[in-house]
Design a protein around this motif. Structure first.
Motif, short mmCIF file in Angstrom:
data_model
loop_
_atom_site.label_atom_id
_atom_site.label_comp_id
_atom_site.label_asym_id
_atom_site.label_seq_id
_atom_site.Cartn_x
_atom_site.Cartn_y
_atom_site.Cartn_z
N GLU A 143 0.81 -1.21 0.00
CA GLU A 143 0.00 0.00 0.00
C GLU A 143 0.84 1.27 0.00
OE1 GLU A 143 -3.22 0.06 -0.49
OE2 GLU A 143 -3.19 -2.14 -0.62
N GLY A 144 2.16 1.10 0.04
CA GLY A 144 3.04 2.26 -0.05
C GLY A 144 3.26 3.00 1.24
N TRP A 145 2.95 2.38 2.39
CA TRP A 145 3.15 3.05 3.67
C TRP A 145 4.36 2.52 4.43
CZ3 TRP A 145 1.29 7.51 3.59
CH2 TRP A 145 0.09 7.77 2.93
N ALA A 146 5.12 1.70 3.76
CA ALA A 146 6.42 1.24 4.26
C ALA A 146 7.24 0.87 3.04
CB ALA A 146 6.27 0.05 5.20
N ASP A 154 9.63 -6.95 -4.22
CA ASP A 154 8.62 -7.04 -5.27
C ASP A 154 7.41 -6.17 -4.95
OD1 ASP A 154 8.06 -8.75 -3.09
OD2 ASP A 154 6.79 -10.06 -4.32
N ALA A 155 7.00 -6.17 -3.66
CA ALA A 155 5.87 -5.35 -3.25
C ALA A 155 6.20 -3.86 -3.36
CB ALA A 155 5.46 -5.70 -1.81
N GLU A 156 7.45 -3.51 -3.06
CA GLU A 156 7.85 -2.10 -3.19
C GLU A 156 7.83 -1.66 -4.64
OE1 GLU A 156 11.99 0.14 -3.07
OE2 GLU A 156 11.34 -0.36 -1.01
N ARG A 157 8.30 -2.51 -5.54
CA ARG A 157 8.29 -2.14 -6.96
C ARG A 157 6.87 -1.89 -7.46
NH1 ARG A 157 12.45 -6.10 -7.20
NH2 ARG A 157 10.94 -7.71 -7.76
N ALA A 158 5.94 -2.74 -7.03
CA ALA A 158 4.55 -2.58 -7.46
C ALA A 158 3.94 -1.30 -6.90
CB ALA A 158 3.73 -3.80 -7.02
N ALA A 159 4.21 -1.00 -5.63
CA ALA A 159 3.67 0.21 -5.01
C ALA A 159 4.24 1.46 -5.66
CB ALA A 159 3.98 0.21 -3.52
N ARG A 160 5.52 1.41 -5.98
CA ARG A 160 6.16 2.56 -6.62
C ARG A 160 5.57 2.78 -8.02
NH1 ARG A 160 12.51 2.23 -7.50
NH2 ARG A 160 12.34 1.76 -5.28
N ALA A 162 2.66 2.03 -9.05
CA ALA A 162 1.27 2.50 -8.94
C ALA A 162 1.16 3.82 -8.18
CB ALA A 162 0.43 1.43 -8.25
N ALA A 163 2.31 4.37 -7.75
CA ALA A 163 2.33 5.64 -7.01
C ALA A 163 1.42 5.59 -5.78
CB ALA A 163 1.94 6.81 -7.92
N LYS A 164 1.53 4.51 -5.02
CA LYS A 164 0.71 4.36 -3.82
C LYS A 164 1.41 4.96 -2.60
CE LYS A 164 -1.95 0.20 -4.93
NZ LYS A 164 -2.32 -1.16 -4.47
N GLY A 169 4.42 10.94 -3.89
CA GLY A 169 5.14 12.20 -3.80
C GLY A 169 6.62 11.97 -3.56
N GLU A 170 7.20 12.82 -2.75
CA GLU A 170 8.62 12.71 -2.43
C GLU A 170 8.79 12.50 -0.94
OE1 GLU A 170 10.45 16.24 -3.88
OE2 GLU A 170 10.24 15.69 -5.98
#
Length: 205
Positions: A143-146, A154-160, A162-164, A169-170
């Motif tokens: 979900e992009g909160w960690a 793999d989960a980080e790549r997907a969240a990035r 999808a801009a989650k 942002g930055e």
């Protein structure tokens, strides 16, 4: 070639090697030290036993909970610190608080079960935790909160992609933010760190 009587070949006698008393004592001492070291490791192996706390969790921040008296750091991930801010659409927002709220939402009304044996330098249990059928460690990264911190790349790549969450942002990576604020650097939860944690726990450092 010299021959012995009876036609047999002459074979030179092997030189006999006699260990000095000092060398024998050194070998005995080394054997004793190794034996004691093995005994010490065996006596302390209980420090690396798997722990499985379960129950209602109290969320401390985006990657840390308290459960059944255990302070637990979610292994393999790193969430923004509670006071950390990020930017989105040019505006600052409290991403650390948002990360904590997301974890609170995931555990709300659910029993949490964790499993792990490693402990970090703060004596927190490093564990993978679930709330029902939700893998909390993975879900927070998805979900992009960690961010990935030794696992869940793999989960980080997907969240990035999808801009989650914070990827919309930055932001400063949490480790960099802690160092910027004068905090102590926390090692990534890598295979090498796992080995170091095992040695540290066994030896009681």
């Amino acid at each position: 070639m010299r021959r012995m009587q009876g036609g047999g070949r002459y074979r030179p006698r092997r030189a006999t090697y006699r260990r000095s008393a000092g060398r024998r004592y050194a070998e005995y001492a080394l054997t004793f030290v190794l034996f004691m070291a093995l005994a010490l490791v065996a006596a302390r192996l209980d420090r690396t036993q798997t722990v499985r706390p379960e129950g209602r969790a109290v969320v401390n921040d985006g990657d840390t909970i308290t459960l059944a008296g255990e302070r637990i750091r979610l292994r393999g991930i790193d969430a923004p610190e509670y006071d950390q801010t990020c930017t989105r659409a040019g505006a600052s927002y409290p991403c650390g608080r948002q990360s904590r709220r997301e974890l609170e939402r995931l555990v709300a009304g659910r029993s949490v079960a964790c499993e792990g044996w490693e402990r970090d330098k703060y004596d927190r249990l490093l564990a993978v935790c679930r709330a029902g059928d939700i893998d909390l460690n993975r879900r927070l990264v998805e979900e992009g909160w960690a961010i990935a911190y030794g696992d869940y790349a793999d989960a980080e790549r997907a969240a990035r992609a999808a801009a989650k969450g914070i990827w919309a942002g930055e932001f400063d990576r949490p480790r960099a933010w802690r160092e910027l604020k004068g905090g102590v650097a926390e090692a990534e939860h890598s295979a090498m760190q796992t080995i170091f944690n095992w040695i540290r726990q066994v030896l009681g450092w």
